[in-house]
Design an enzyme around this catalytic site. Structure first.
Site, short mmCIF file in Angstrom:
data_model
loop_
_atom_site.label_atom_id
_atom_site.label_comp_id
_atom_site.label_asym_id
_atom_site.label_seq_id
_atom_site.Cartn_x
_atom_site.Cartn_y
_atom_site.Cartn_z
N ASP A 1 -4.84 2.86 -2.57
CA ASP A 1 -5.99 2.92 -1.75
C ASP A 1 -6.71 4.17 -2.06
O ASP A 1 -6.27 5.47 -1.93
CB ASP A 1 -5.37 3.08 -0.43
CG ASP A 1 -5.47 1.94 0.38
OD1 ASP A 1 -5.92 0.72 0.61
OD2 ASP A 1 -4.36 1.60 0.77
N SER B 1 1.34 -1.25 0.09
CA SER B 1 0.13 0.12 -0.07
C SER B 1 1.18 0.83 -0.13
O SER B 1 1.37 1.39 0.86
CB SER B 1 -0.79 0.23 1.32
OG SER B 1 -1.27 1.59 1.56
N HIS C 1 -7.48 -0.34 -4.58
CA HIS C 1 -8.96 -0.86 -3.50
C HIS C 1 -9.71 0.58 -3.42
O HIS C 1 -9.04 1.45 -2.77
CB HIS C 1 -8.10 -0.35 -2.08
CG HIS C 1 -9.38 -0.89 -0.96
ND1 HIS C 1 -8.61 -1.17 0.69
CD2 HIS C 1 -10.47 -1.97 -0.31
CE1 HIS C 1 -9.24 -1.35 1.69
NE2 HIS C 1 -10.38 -1.47 0.59
N ASP D 1 -5.45 -6.98 4.61
CA ASP D 1 -5.86 -5.47 4.96
C ASP D 1 -5.26 -4.55 5.89
O ASP D 1 -6.66 -4.41 6.05
CB ASP D 1 -5.87 -4.45 3.85
CG ASP D 1 -5.80 -3.08 3.00
OD1 ASP D 1 -4.55 -2.35 3.63
OD2 ASP D 1 -6.53 -2.52 2.78
N GLY D 2 -4.37 -4.53 6.29
CA GLY D 2 -4.88 -3.02 7.44
C GLY D 2 -3.46 -3.74 8.57
O GLY D 2 -3.81 -5.02 9.47
N GLY D 3 -2.68 -3.02 9.63
CA GLY D 3 -1.59 -3.54 10.34
C GLY D 3 -0.90 -5.36 9.76
O GLY D 3 -0.39 -5.87 10.93
N HIS E 1 -0.77 -1.75 -4.38
CA HIS E 1 -1.93 -1.85 -4.13
C HIS E 1 -2.60 -0.22 -3.87
O HIS E 1 -2.20 1.00 -2.59
CB HIS E 1 -1.97 -2.05 -1.88
CG HIS E 1 -3.52 -2.04 -1.87
ND1 HIS E 1 -4.37 -3.20 -1.56
CD2 HIS E 1 -3.70 -0.79 -0.56
CE1 HIS E 1 -5.37 -3.18 -1.11
NE2 HIS E 1 -5.12 -1.59 -0.57
N GLY F 1 -1.32 2.79 9.59
CA GLY F 1 -0.94 2.74 10.70
C GLY F 1 -1.36 2.32 11.65
O GLY F 1 -1.01 3.07 12.75
C1 DX5 Z 1 -6.87 1.18 5.00
C2 DX5 Z 1 -6.15 1.31 4.29
C3 DX5 Z 1 -5.07 0.15 3.84
C4 DX5 Z 1 -4.21 0.85 5.18
C5 DX5 Z 1 -2.98 -0.46 5.10
O1 DX5 Z 1 -7.87 2.04 5.11
O2 DX5 Z 1 -7.20 0.36 3.02
O3 DX5 Z 1 -4.57 -0.80 2.73
O4 DX5 Z 1 -3.51 2.06 4.51
O5 DX5 Z 1 -1.72 0.44 5.01
P1 DX5 Z 1 -1.43 -0.05 7.07
O6 DX5 Z 1 -0.07 -1.72 6.01
O7 DX5 Z 1 0.13 0.58 7.07
O8 DX5 Z 1 -1.62 -0.66 7.65
ZN ZN Z 2 -6.17 -1.41 1.15
#
Ligand code: DX5
Ligand code: ZN
Length: 219
Positions: A34, A7, A67, A179-181, A32, A149
């Site tokens: 966003d 991302s 996404h 996706d996320g964390g 990715h 983050g």
């Molecule tokens: C959240 C996004 C993600 C996210 C991923 O709304 O869809 O793609 O930012 O990033 P990290 O790995 O930093 O959580």
């Molecule tokens: Zn995403």
């Protein structure tokens, strides 16, 4: 096989081009993108994400994984299809009924991309089952959509396992994206549960060597 989709939501301003090139060199499977519209989520970054996508399409070979965190899915599909993404994912929660979900699936296919449907943490995994025969990927959000983050919500690991057993039981071939964390600590848990495409943002972008962490995530 595990794939990594990096991302670029949290890319440093002024360092975009060098970051994108370094990601390609480090063999991220996808970049990715966003997309936020200021309606489905608070932030609005649609224009800059269109610019980044166009730049990546023109200069790199890495596939795009878009996404859409937007309310008007069809409008965004039309805009982002110009960069020929490998996957376009929209949120189930953005659609008012089944008919709208099916129309979005059809539109993405007509433009030639694979189709993903994303679900937010509070949405039940069962809600996606009826669409599985028509799509290529299910994105299980492991944080609330809207910003990078954040910390992975641990209950989401169970959701991944549940989907994986349903898919296997029904002999389906569908990618499970999380996706996320996602970082080196959380990745083993989601992989073990059955996720095969890991989206990771800050964990990769903050690392001094992208390739080391991408290789480790893919293991
Ligand atoms: C959240 C996004 C993600 C996210 C991923 O709304 O869809 O793609 O930012 O990033 P990290 O790995 O930093 O959580
Ligand atoms: Zn995403």
């Amino acid at each position: 096989m595990i794939e990594v989709s990096t991302s670029i939501l949290s890319v440093k301003k002024g360092k975009e081009a060098e970051t994108f090139f370094a990601l390609e060199k480090s063999k991220t499977d996808y970049i990715h993108i966003d997309v936020m519209d200021g309606k489905f989520v608070e932030k609005d970054n649609k224009q800059i994400m269109l610019e980044y996508s166009n730049y990546i399409k023109r200069t790199l070979n890495t596939q795009l994984d878009v996404h859409l965190m937007v309310k008007d899915v069809k409008e965004a599909v039309e805009e982002f299809s110009a960069v020929e993404p490998n996957i376009i994912t929209f949120h189930l929660e953005a659609c008012k009924d089944k008919q709208e979900v099916m129309e979005c699936i059809k539109l993405i296919k007509e433009f030639g991309s694979r189709v993903g449907i994303a679900i937010k943490p509070e949405t039940k995994i069962e809600d996606i089952y009826e669409y599985l025969p028509y799509i290529h990927m299910c994105l299980i959000m492991t944080v609330e959509p809207g910003k990078g983050g954040q910390t992975l919500i641990s209950e989401m690991v169970e959701k991944v396992s549940k989907l994986k057993s349903y898919i296997d039981k029904n002999n389906m071939e569908i990618d499970i994206q999380v996706d996320g964390g996602i970082n080196l600590k959380t990745a083993p848990k989601v992989k073990e549960a059955g996720a095969n495409i890991l989206v990771s943002g800050v964990a990769i972008l903050m690392a001094s060597n992208y390739k080391v962490i991408i290789d480790e995530l893919k293991k």
